[in-house]
Design an enzyme around this catalytic site. Structure first.
Site, mmCIF file in Angstrom:
data_model
loop_
_atom_site.group_PDB
_atom_site.id
_atom_site.type_symbol
_atom_site.label_atom_id
_atom_site.label_comp_id
_atom_site.label_asym_id
_atom_site.label_seq_id
_atom_site.Cartn_x
_atom_site.Cartn_y
_atom_site.Cartn_z
ATOM 1 N N ARG A 170 8.291 0.241 -3.651
ATOM 2 C CA ARG A 170 8.866 1.246 -4.556
ATOM 3 C C ARG A 170 9.358 0.667 -5.878
ATOM 4 O O ARG A 170 9.299 1.342 -6.910
ATOM 5 C CB ARG A 170 9.998 1.987 -3.836
ATOM 6 N N CYS A 217 3.755 3.387 8.730
ATOM 7 C CA CYS A 217 4.057 4.632 8.023
ATOM 8 C C CYS A 217 4.912 5.544 8.908
ATOM 9 O O CYS A 217 4.520 5.895 10.017
ATOM 10 C CB CYS A 217 2.780 5.355 7.632
ATOM 11 N N ASN A 232 9.166 -7.168 3.589
ATOM 12 C CA ASN A 232 9.109 -5.964 2.757
ATOM 13 C C ASN A 232 10.362 -5.136 2.997
ATOM 14 O O ASN A 232 10.827 -5.021 4.131
ATOM 15 C CB ASN A 232 7.844 -5.173 3.107
ATOM 16 N N GLY A 233 10.892 -4.575 1.903
ATOM 17 C CA GLY A 233 12.039 -3.689 2.039
ATOM 18 C C GLY A 233 13.183 -4.050 1.110
ATOM 19 O O GLY A 233 13.800 -5.112 1.249
ATOM 20 N N ASP A 234 13.422 -3.196 0.107
ATOM 21 C CA ASP A 234 14.595 -3.290 -0.775
ATOM 22 C C ASP A 234 14.546 -4.392 -1.824
ATOM 23 O O ASP A 234 15.558 -4.682 -2.456
ATOM 24 C CB ASP A 234 15.892 -3.449 0.035
ATOM 25 N N PRO A 280 0.845 -1.197 0.000
ATOM 26 C CA PRO A 280 0.000 0.000 0.000
ATOM 27 C C PRO A 280 0.878 1.245 0.000
ATOM 28 O O PRO A 280 1.665 1.454 0.925
ATOM 29 C CB PRO A 280 -0.791 -0.130 1.304
ATOM 30 N N MET A 281 0.760 2.069 -1.053
ATOM 31 C CA MET A 281 1.596 3.263 -1.164
ATOM 32 C C MET A 281 0.729 4.480 -1.457
ATOM 33 O O MET A 281 -0.068 4.473 -2.404
ATOM 34 C CB MET A 281 2.643 3.081 -2.272
ATOM 35 N N LYS A 300 0.470 -4.347 8.824
ATOM 36 C CA LYS A 300 1.783 -4.020 8.264
ATOM 37 C C LYS A 300 2.496 -3.100 9.250
ATOM 38 O O LYS A 300 1.929 -2.106 9.701
ATOM 39 C CB LYS A 300 1.658 -3.320 6.909
ATOM 40 N N GLN A 360 -6.487 -0.743 3.429
ATOM 41 C CA GLN A 360 -5.654 -0.449 4.592
ATOM 42 C C GLN A 360 -6.118 0.836 5.280
ATOM 43 O O GLN A 360 -6.358 1.841 4.619
ATOM 44 C CB GLN A 360 -4.187 -0.294 4.200
#
Length: 330
Positions: free
Chosen positions: A229, A102, A204-206, A18-19, A141, A72
């Site tokens: 991203r 967030c 999640n991450g990278d 979710p962004m 999350k 979310q």
């Protein structure tokens, strides 16, 4: 298979994160077409939903072709979270996700998002309020903790599972790191390997390449990966990862024609959903990402971000196709 409530996902699902200002229906539709297994809405303020804020309500729009999809929500007040979960339940997503990750100051200052990491008891009360107010599976999350001196994801995971959370997505950074520095997935692996933990754990991450996705899958033993991203302007990453998992080989990079087609669809769907004017304006920030790495693109980009009429934009996209016919994207 991975199960979240009654939702059955593939053996190692790929999730679209979710962004804010990114994960709207047009973008989710593209990611679904390119292999995303589970997607989430942009995060929605519980207070905004209760006030009937137009922007918050628009984020509740989901479509059958994108299922399974979760909505979310975030907030720091138990009553508001309970009320907003009832509102969300009425539009019948497949699940409700709570944002405790967030790191943005305006969210944290309201005692929401990653701000809740400072008070695990409050996190549990907020989550319980949502669970008690919906028939849907509830997922969370979050991050590793507030900072390196207060990593509390082990306690958080156990306590969330104990009250009925159906799955947990962990961004492998602290709030203090924001989106900088190295993500540390060893903490996620420790949660996953905890014999008490039976709910799915997503990392999640990278994750920005098929090789890294496979390495993290094998190294950390998680149940699936959430991609954020790296998917912006590049929905093909889901197909690329799945293909690499199966074959050990890379799919060809999307051509300029492929990218133009994605932009054309994104713009069309945005105008259909938001209206012509808003659809055009809110698609503009995406062009840079779709055409990243293409040489001598500045003039074309300038057109895309300044033209105001659909027919002019589609003509500009046709020009890009012609100008880069046979161009090989590295």
């Amino acid at each position: 298979m991975v199960k979240i409530g009654n939702i059955i996902l593939p053996e190692f699902p790929l999730l679209l994160a979710p962004m804010e200002d990114v994960s709207d229906p047009p973008f989710r539709r593209l990611c679904k077409a390119h292999g995303a297994d589970l997607m989430y809405s942009e995060f929605i303020s519980s207070e905004g939903l209760i006030r009937d804020a137009i922007k918050s309500r628009m984020k509740l729009d989901i479509f059958d072709y994108e299922r399974p999809v979760g909505i979310q929500i975030f907030g720091g007040d138990e009553e508001a979270m309970a009320m907003s979960s009832k509102i969300v339940s009425a539009v019948n997503p497949d699940l409700i996700d709570i944002n405790f990750g967030c790191p943005v100051k305006k969210v944290v200052c309201k005692g929401a998002g990653a701000g809740v990491l400072k008070d695990v008891d409050l996190m549990i009360r907020l989550t319980q309020a949502v669970i008690d107010s919906t028939h849907l599976p509830v997922t969370v999350k979050t991050r590793l903790g507030w900072d390196d001196n207060s990593i509390n994801i082990d306690e958080v995971a156990e306590r969330l599972q104990d009250i009925g959370v159906a799955a947990l997505s962990i961004h492998a950074r602290t709030r203090a790191q924001m989106y900088k520095g190295h993500s540390d997935w060893s903490h996620i692996a420790r949660v996953k390997n905890n014999p008490r933990i039976t709910m799915p754990i997503f990392g999640n991450g990278d994750i920005d390449s098929p090789e890294k996705a496979l390495h993290y899958k094998n190294e950390y033993g998680i149940d699936g990966i959430m991609i954020g991203r790296a998917a912006i302007g590049y929905p093909w990453i889901f197909d690329e990862i799945k293909h690499y998992f199966k074959t050990g080989e890379h799919l060809p990079k999307p051509t300029v024609v492929d990218r133009v087609e994605a932009v054309r669809n994104h713009l069309t769907w945005a105008m259909e959903w938001k209206g012509e004017r808003l659809g055009i304006v809110e698609t503009r920030p995406h062009y840079t990402n779709y055409f990243k790495g293409i040489h001598s693109f500045k003039t074309h980009k300038q057109k895309l971000v300044t033209l105001d009429r659909p027919e002019e934009l589609f003509a500009a996209l046709n020009e890009i196709e012609e100008a880069y016919a046979g161009y090989e994207v590295v």
